[in-house]
Design a protein around this motif. Structure first.
Motif, mmCIF file in Angstrom:
data_model
loop_
_atom_site.group_PDB
_atom_site.id
_atom_site.type_symbol
_atom_site.label_atom_id
_atom_site.label_comp_id
_atom_site.label_asym_id
_atom_site.label_seq_id
_atom_site.Cartn_x
_atom_site.Cartn_y
_atom_site.Cartn_z
ATOM 1 N N LEU A 134 -30.011 44.351 -1.528
ATOM 2 C CA LEU A 134 -30.337 45.293 -0.457
ATOM 3 C C LEU A 134 -31.574 44.927 0.331
ATOM 4 C CD1 LEU A 134 -29.418 47.864 0.982
ATOM 5 C CD2 LEU A 134 -30.869 49.168 -0.588
ATOM 6 N N SER A 135 -32.776 44.939 -0.294
ATOM 7 C CA SER A 135 -33.995 44.680 0.471
ATOM 8 C C SER A 135 -35.058 44.060 -0.423
ATOM 9 C CB SER A 135 -34.534 45.975 1.088
ATOM 10 O OG SER A 135 -35.104 46.802 0.103
ATOM 11 N N TYR A 220 -28.901 40.060 -1.327
ATOM 12 C CA TYR A 220 -30.051 39.978 -0.416
ATOM 13 C C TYR A 220 -30.302 38.510 -0.105
ATOM 14 C CZ TYR A 220 -34.822 40.541 1.395
ATOM 15 O OH TYR A 220 -35.961 40.521 2.176
ATOM 16 N N THR A 251 -32.081 40.282 4.878
ATOM 17 C CA THR A 251 -31.053 41.305 5.079
ATOM 18 C C THR A 251 -30.230 41.420 3.805
ATOM 19 O OG1 THR A 251 -29.229 42.035 6.492
ATOM 20 C CG2 THR A 251 -29.362 39.694 6.024
ATOM 21 N N PHE A 253 -27.372 44.247 1.224
ATOM 22 C CA PHE A 253 -26.386 45.327 1.149
ATOM 23 C C PHE A 253 -26.241 45.797 -0.286
ATOM 24 C CE2 PHE A 253 -24.036 41.627 -0.126
ATOM 25 C CZ PHE A 253 -23.129 42.092 -1.077
ATOM 26 N N THR A 274 -22.099 52.829 1.068
ATOM 27 C CA THR A 274 -22.310 51.619 1.849
ATOM 28 C C THR A 274 -23.732 51.626 2.357
ATOM 29 O OG1 THR A 274 -19.984 51.650 2.543
ATOM 30 C CG2 THR A 274 -21.491 50.220 3.768
ATOM 31 N N LEU A 276 -27.019 49.351 3.891
ATOM 32 C CA LEU A 276 -27.413 48.128 4.588
ATOM 33 C C LEU A 276 -28.906 48.163 4.872
ATOM 34 C CD1 LEU A 276 -24.493 48.021 7.196
ATOM 35 C CD2 LEU A 276 -24.611 46.775 5.030
ATOM 36 N N LYS A 302 -29.955 51.505 6.815
ATOM 37 C CA LYS A 302 -28.809 52.276 7.309
ATOM 38 C C LYS A 302 -27.963 52.648 6.105
ATOM 39 C CE LYS A 302 -25.911 53.926 10.421
ATOM 40 N NZ LYS A 302 -26.243 55.100 11.256
ATOM 41 N N TYR A 303 -28.035 53.932 5.712
ATOM 42 C CA TYR A 303 -27.391 54.381 4.490
ATOM 43 C C TYR A 303 -26.226 55.323 4.795
ATOM 44 C CZ TYR A 303 -31.390 52.694 1.705
ATOM 45 O OH TYR A 303 -32.342 51.927 1.095
#
Length: 436
Positions: A134-135, A220, A251, A253, A274, A276, A302-303
């Motif tokens: 994810l991050s 990631y 970036t 997910f 989902t 992002l 963006k969740y």
């Protein structure tokens, strides 16, 4: 004769020690020193004053302000490079040991995984670990933070489908030129193990389902424009204190099908999770000889958890009850809406001043700030929370004192709209020691 043998033995021992030295809490297993076993430990000791959310109770008594002392985190880990290719990592610890905690042992197994390294480009591992997608700060190094605590917007499944950010998973990782990647598949923990998650679905409001979970996928990828960061361990540092020059763009997910459910006209409906994210991390030494450094992070999230999903988090909560008649939407203690379906931005920055004192013996000061701006579908107003603080690095991250002030919004349900009504503060003084 015996004296000669003693002197020879002592000489051999000294030669071995000279050619095969060990570091504190790290022991080499071969002469080349590329096989080793090491131990690390750290703790974060916190004192704080919290303006409690409306209706907060301590042992059934209303309490507007709470002052307490706690252990935010404790860790004890063992890591070993067993062979040229095999790495093993285990870690024990606990979080949030405060005056409301149940008495008795609280140490638990956090990490236990093995990893096989084929090359710099490809490694594979399995077990319970912090390896996550994810991050950047979805796998934060909690002993190398810049802000006093982790950014919870980057931890969307904390203690729901994971266990203190850990998953039972199979992961791959590697570096290819300036790209650094990690991907994993995991089997989520059951939701009913966490009593704070509602057991029954609601009309038009998604919640994590207690039905048998499906496989979760995460990844990631970041591009390192300047210096390279090690991917030996899963966690990302919040600041290197000027030891590295970093500019990375990443970036990622996280996805799980049918992870949440809600009622639609009384009929249960399932929703995919989902998630992002994209982020950029910068650390630029301004004067390397004196140690001054600028550090900055910007993240976009963006969740989609399903309709109107919203979760309040009150880490290390200083209260243990709630008077529903006087309560806000936030919940008890220091909780506020941190995660939800919608779009969020996170920005944090800090400036590390030059080393102080004669012969740099007084450490370094690092003022910092962090703000989260979230446009959650369920809230009528944006959620804006911020932290302001200063670190005093007495010996880098090994001995660090942090003073932090956090300001959070309080939301009330007014005519079926969740609107911000007022704001509350929490002040934390935290000391961290680290040995490794």
């Amino acid at each position: 004769m015996s004296l000669s043998l003693h002197l020879n033995a002592q000489k051999i021992k000294q030669e071995k020690t000279k050619s095969f030295p060990n570091k504190p809490l790290k022991w080499y297993l071969n002469k080349d020193q590329n096989h080793w076993i090491g131990i690390h430990t750290y703790a974060q000791l916190s004192g704080r004053v919290n303006q409690n959310n409306p209706g907060s109770l301590v042992n059934n008594q209303l309490e507007k302000t709470t002052t307490d002392i706690s252990i935010r985190r404790f860790r004890l880990g063992i890591k070993s490079q067993v062979s040229d290719h095999l790495f093993i990592y285990t870690q024990f610890g606990t979080n949030n040991l405060n005056y409301l905690s149940s008495k008795g042992p609280s140490i638990k197994l956090l990490d236990a995984y093995a990893e096989y390294n084929f090359s710099e480009e490809f490694s594979i591992g399995a077990g319970k670990s912090l390896w996550n997608g994810l991050s950047r700060f979805s796998a934060p190094s909690t002993s190398k933070l810049m802000v006093v605590d982790v950014p919870f917007i980057a931890l969307p499944t904390v203690n729901t489908t994971d266990d203190l950010l850990r998953n039972l998973s199979i992961f791959t990782k590697g570096k290819f030129h300036k790209f650094d990647y990690r991907f994993l598949v995991s089997k989520p923990f059951p939701i009913q193990a966490n009593s704070s998650i509602p057991a029954d679905p609601k009309e038009g409001i998604a919640e994590f389902t207690s039905s048998p979970s499906k496989i979760q996928y995460a990844g990631y990828i970041k591009y390192e424009f300047l210096g390279s960061e090690s991917n030996k361990y899963a966690s990302h540092s919040g600041t290197y204190l000027g030891a590295k020059k970093i500019l990375s763009l990443g970036t990622g997910f996280k996805f799980q099908s049918d992870a949440l459910c809600s009622l639609e006209q009384g009929i249960e409906s399932f929703h995919d999770m989902t998630l992002l994210a994209a982020d950029i991390f910068v650390e630029l030494p301004i004067n390397k000889s004196k140690g001054s450094t600028f550090t900055s992070y910007l993240g976009f999230f963006k969740y989609d958890f399903g309709p109107n999903y919203l979760r309040s988090i009150g880490a290390n909560n200083p209260t243990n009850g709630l008077d529903s008649e006087n309560a806000s939407f936030n919940g008890k203690g220091n909780a506020y809406p941190v995660l939800g379906t919608g779009t969020s931005f996170l920005y944090q920055f800090g400036y590390l001043f030059p080393k102080m004192g004669k012969n740099n013996t007084k450490g370094q000061l690092q003022p910092y700030g962090r703000v989260q701006y979230s446009d959650f579908d369920r809230l009528s107003d944006p959620m804006i929370a911020f932290d302001l603080g200063v670190n005093w690095f007495l010996n880098n991250h090994k001995s660090k004192l942090t003073l932090n002030a956090q300001n959070r919004p309080i939301f009330y349900n007014q005519e079926d709209n969740l609107e911000e009504d007022n704001r509350k503060w929490m002040f934390v003084l935290q000391y961290q020691f680290k040995i490794q």
